[in-house]
Design a protein around this motif. Structure first.
Motif, PDB file in Angstrom:
ATOM      1  N   LEU A  76       0.547  -0.860  -0.168  1.00  0.00           N
ATOM      2  CA  LEU A  76      -0.016   0.593  -0.072  1.00  0.00           C
ATOM      3  C   LEU A  76       0.681   1.798   0.338  1.00  0.00           C
ATOM      4  O   LEU A  76       1.685   1.263   1.261  1.00  0.00           O
ATOM      5  N   THR A 108      -3.571   4.561  -1.841  1.00  0.00           N
ATOM      6  CA  THR A 108      -5.166   4.701  -0.949  1.00  0.00           C
ATOM      7  C   THR A 108      -4.453   6.429  -1.473  1.00  0.00           C
ATOM      8  O   THR A 108      -5.792   7.344  -0.557  1.00  0.00           O
ATOM      9  N   GLU A 115      -7.269   3.039   2.697  1.00  0.00           N
ATOM     10  CA  GLU A 115      -6.995   2.209   2.912  1.00  0.00           C
ATOM     11  C   GLU A 115      -7.474   0.980   3.512  1.00  0.00           C
ATOM     12  O   GLU A 115      -6.510  -0.422   3.109  1.00  0.00           O
ATOM     13  N   ILE A 132       3.254  -1.687   4.442  1.00  0.00           N
ATOM     14  CA  ILE A 132       1.864  -0.176   4.292  1.00  0.00           C
ATOM     15  C   ILE A 132       2.486   0.981   3.879  1.00  0.00           C
ATOM     16  O   ILE A 132       3.764   1.388   5.110  1.00  0.00           O
TER      17      ILE A 132
END
Length: 349
Positions: A76, A108, A115, A132
């Motif tokens: 992400l 995101t 997210e 992330i």
């Protein structure tokens, strides 16, 4: 895997409780609740009625992981077009390839809701490792739902690491943002600047907040008044850098240096100054943060703080797939001042 949930009375109801109450095996209970083949319609309906009566709700994340995770890494990032994230992604991809893994990337846009959506999609798709990358949020409630999702995911065997300061309760690689902010501020002050504007992204992002802390700490240490160190909060992008520059020139015309809190913003600052015929660094010094690949090729080349972005991606994946630890692990990175052509001593009034 023994899935569990809580009913309205707060009592933990497990899959085994449903199986016992229905007089079936755990495997049969699981197949009935997931509507998988191999169970008669009447028996499956009975199990579902028992589950409803007990207040049991299947943990879809646990069931998905129990079915076997893939060798895919879910990455992400906030802005895939931002070179900062591109370089982190490169580090993750190269490391994943060496481990025989593939990488799926989602964007995101710095939205906690987006997210969370992508996290749930990764988990539903049996992604075995999640990275992330990017800033967390200063307000911990912004990431509370994501934290809960990750707690269940990790408990079910998933692996996670973050890059940045987050409230996610997972292992993390921490860029040296506060110290980097201090370093860039000292550079500008040592050149003789005393009126320094900060082109910042949203101060609700932990990365922005940490870099501001570092910069303002040093400027205050040198006795620079708050009015002489204005903070302009815009989007954390090149277009945000252009907008910040417009506001700085109109509202703070005596500023002699602009510290942009990432290189994308600094590129926007340089673009706006060039459009207005303002010479850099003769009339305005400009500094960035991150040292993306293009920073040295700009005209003028950009003074910035170098973070080891590709290395951060590599270390995050290595941390995620390493043997789990009893406590959350935090690994800090280094930073380095790269002084180039965009900063110099201020021109005498």
């Amino acid at each position: 895997m023994n899935e569990k949930t809580s009913n309205d009375n707060g009592r933990v109801v497990r899959l085994v409780d449903v199986a016992d109450a229905a007089g079936v095996s755990i495997a049969t209970a699981s197949r009935s609740l997931s509507r998988s083949p191999g169970v008669s319609g009447a028996l499956a309906e009975k199990v579902r009625e028992v589950a409803l009566r007990l207040g049991y709700i299947a943990n879809q994340h646990a069931r998905t992981l129990a079915g076997g995770t893939s060798s895919t890494v879910g990455l992400l990032v906030h802005e895939i077009g931002d070179p900062y994230f591109s370089e982190i992604a490169g580090g993750v991809i190269d490391t994943a390839e060496s481990m025989g893994m593939t990488v799926q990337i989602c964007h995101t846009g710095r939205s906690p809701e987006t997210e969370l959506h992508h996290l749930r999609t990764f988990i539903a798709n049996r992604v075995g490792t999640i990275i992330i990358a990017g800033s967390g949020h200063v307000d911990s409630s912004q990431q509370l739902a994501a934290r809960h999702e990750l707690e269940s995911y990790v408990a079910s065997g998933g692996r996670v690491a973050a890059i940045g300061r987050h409230h996610l309760g997972v292992d993390a690689i921490r860029p040296d943002n506060v110290a980097g902010g201090e370093t860039i501020a000292r550079h500008l002050v040592d050149l003789g600047h005393r009126k320094i504007a900060i082109a910042a992204g949203s101060t609700g992002l932990s990365t922005v907040a940490d870099r501001i802390v570092g910069i303002t700490h040093v400027l205050a240490e040198y006795g620079i008044a708050q009015d002489d160190r204005p903070i302009v909060e815009v989007e954390f992008t090149d277009s945000g850098g252009r907008l910040a520059t417009q506001q700085i020139l109109e509202q703070h015309p005596h500023v002699t240096a602009i510290a942009a809190l990432n290189d994308a913003m600094a590129i926007g600052v340089l673009s706006e100054l060039r459009a207005r015929g303002i010479s850099v660094p003769n009339e305005m010094s400009v500094a960035g943060f991150d040292d993306v690949a293009v920073a040295s090729s700009l005209a003028p080349s950009l003074t910035t703080i170098r973070l080891p972005m590709s290395e951060m991606g590599r270390r995050a994946l290595e941390l995620a797939v390493s043997e789990p630890a009893a406590r959350v692990r935090q690994r800090k990175t280094s930073h380095e001042l790269v002084a180039r052509d965009s900063t110099s001593t201020p021109r005498p009034n």
